[in-house]
Write an enzyme that holds these catalytic residues in place. Structure first.
Site, PDB file in Angstrom:
ATOM      1  N   CYS A  78       0.864  -1.094   0.194  1.00  0.00           N
ATOM      2  CA  CYS A  78       0.045  -0.019   0.102  1.00  0.00           C
ATOM      3  C   CYS A  78       0.720   1.303   0.016  1.00  0.00           C
ATOM      4  O   CYS A  78       0.278   2.103  -0.663  1.00  0.00           O
ATOM      5  CB  CYS A  78      -0.928   0.019   0.977  1.00  0.00           C
ATOM      6  SG  CYS A  78      -0.262  -0.258   2.698  1.00  0.00           S
ATOM      7  N   ASP A 287      -7.383   5.739  -1.403  1.00  0.00           N
ATOM      8  CA  ASP A 287      -6.920   4.404  -0.865  1.00  0.00           C
ATOM      9  C   ASP A 287      -6.488   3.407  -1.638  1.00  0.00           C
ATOM     10  O   ASP A 287      -7.157   3.022  -2.524  1.00  0.00           O
ATOM     11  CB  ASP A 287      -8.334   3.911   0.004  1.00  0.00           C
ATOM     12  CG  ASP A 287      -7.884   2.938   1.096  1.00  0.00           C
ATOM     13  OD1 ASP A 287      -6.904   2.367   0.847  1.00  0.00           O
ATOM     14  OD2 ASP A 287      -8.783   2.684   2.074  1.00  0.00           O
ATOM     15  N   HIS A 289      -6.051   0.176  -0.855  1.00  0.00           N
ATOM     16  CA  HIS A 289      -6.401  -1.135  -0.488  1.00  0.00           C
ATOM     17  C   HIS A 289      -7.594  -1.612  -1.251  1.00  0.00           C
ATOM     18  O   HIS A 289      -8.450  -2.194  -0.499  1.00  0.00           O
ATOM     19  CB  HIS A 289      -6.563  -0.854   1.022  1.00  0.00           C
ATOM     20  CG  HIS A 289      -5.785  -0.493   1.995  1.00  0.00           C
ATOM     21  ND1 HIS A 289      -5.190   0.857   2.297  1.00  0.00           N
ATOM     22  CD2 HIS A 289      -4.745  -1.095   2.399  1.00  0.00           C
ATOM     23  CE1 HIS A 289      -4.377   0.791   2.966  1.00  0.00           C
ATOM     24  NE2 HIS A 289      -3.884  -0.325   3.027  1.00  0.00           N
TER      25      HIS A 289
END
Length: 406
Positions: A78, A287, A289
């Site tokens: 990430c 993000d 993820h």
């Protein structure tokens, strides 16, 4: 409470991802990478601007890293993806301009696909997950290990040397100090200290992003503007102990108001995010993820690009949830841009709105050393396992983030 981008066609890695919320109706100004918007009258413009940022997420089924390594970065990549996003924004500013917009299905410029191809998950792409992971070995990180903001900044700096197309000058400012003289030398390597042009073919011809080129060659290619190599400035910082010090909050917000802003990479426990702006006391971020299939470019270099743009209301989190270890980024296309940035930073440092996050100086201070800063010596982390941990700048923050379960 954190909210996250969700699409029915995407697979999420843990159950902690909930439904995304619409952008708030508020009179507070919305700042996105140096641009101000109204949430009441410019919501479509806000969403268009955010969708135009490059969104890099976990991918699966790509070529094994190093030939025999992982075929997915789920659970460990990430921060690497956040590094790709902040650098991707720099390349967009470099080749397309800050006001460029992505519209789904609309034909894009060749430069856009050249940028995307630099990040495709293949070993020969300049800034691929393969290149970042393998270059990180030289920074003491094994493939599949968590990176902190400073580590990814150092790796991207090394990789940018091979990108002769973008001709970036990437500087990672350490010790919470930005030295103007060092940056001018980096961006104008053919000038001596006094600013006089060095003689072509002699000492003035330098290694420029892996290519020996002089000022004349660059000027011939791109005109006078090429006499300044476009600057990507990354500043790793620690803004508190385990939580962000409230004295830095207004200063951090001000960074998103600067026209040179590239945003911030950082996160919170278990997650790394790419922060692109704020509204009120909420940070706006992309993000990484989300695990998506690897993308294969066509023979003509075109890339199926829908999955590289977050087409939903952006993720938000309260600024006090931010982990104190971050890296702030800025892009200065010209010397005037950099001089303007210096003027704005000095003005912010002289205000009473918040505590300065870093120092801006004309030349390298006499006390400037490469030893570990005192702030990094004060804290040890229970999960530090290696005796050489304290030998590396800011890498103590790497272990502050836990690796997600696979």
């Amino acid at each position: 409470m954190s909210v996250h981008c969700v699409a029915a066609t995407l697979t999420y890695d843990t159950l902690r991802f909930g439904e995304f919320e619409d952008f708030p109706e508020t009179e507070e100004p919305v700042w996105i990478l140096g641009r101000e918007f109204s949430a009441l009258t410019e919501k479509d413009e806000i969403l268009s601007d955010i969708a135009s940022r490059l969104w890099f997420t976990y991918r699966r089924n790509f070529q094994p890293i190093g030939g025999t390594g992982p075929t997915s970065d789920t659970g460990w990549g990430c921060m690497l993806r956040c590094g790709q996003m902040i650098l991707g924004q720099a390349l967009v500013c470099r080749h397309l301009g800050r006001d460029w917009r992505w519209i789904r299905g609309q034909k894009q410029k060749e430069e856009y696909f050249s940028i995307l191809n630099a990040f495709i998950d293949k070993k020969d792409s300049y800034y691929s997950i393969h290149q970042i992971a393998q270059m990180g070995v030289g920074e003491g990180k094994s493939i599949g290990q968590w990176y902190g903001p400073n580590t990814v900044a150092q790796v991207l700096k090394k990789l940018s040397a091979f990108d002769s197309w973008s001709q970036l000058a990437m500087h990672v400012a350490m010790d919470n100090t930005v030295v103007i003289e060092d940056i001018k030398r980096l961006c104008m390597p053919w000038l001596d200290f006094a600013g006089a042009a060095a003689a072509p073919g002699l000492e003035g011809e330098r290694e420029l992003n892996g290519c020996a080129e002089g000022a004349c060659a660059l000027a011939g290619a791109e005109g006078e503007a090429a006499l300044w190599r476009p600057l990507v400035l990354l500043i790793p910082l620690r803004l508190g102990l385990s939580d962000i010090n409230e004295a830095y909050i207004e200063t951090l917000k001000n960074c998103f108001m600067l026209p040179q802003s590239l945003g911030v990479i950082g996160g919170k426990p278990n997650s790394a995010h790419y922060f692109i702006g704020y509204v009120g006391d909420e940070m706006i971020y992309l993000d990484p993820h989300t695990t998506q299939p690897a993308v294969e470019p066509s023979d003509d270099g075109q890339v199926p690009d829908d999955t590289y743009h977050c087409q939903h209301p952006p993720c938000r989190m309260h600024i006090r949830e931010l982990d104190p270890s971050i890296a702030v980024g800025f892009f200065c296309h010209t010397e005037d841009d950099f001089d303007d940035w210096c003027m704005r930073i000095r003005k912010l440092s002289g205000s009473r709105e918040g505590l300065p996050m870093f120092e801006l100086v004309d030349s390298q201070p006499s006390h400037f050393t490469s030893v570990l800063p005192r702030t990094a010596l004060k804290y040890t982390w229970s999960c530090c396992k290696n005796s050489d941990r304290l030998e590396r700048f800011f890498d103590s923050e790497d272990e502050e983030f836990e690796i997600l379960s696979l």
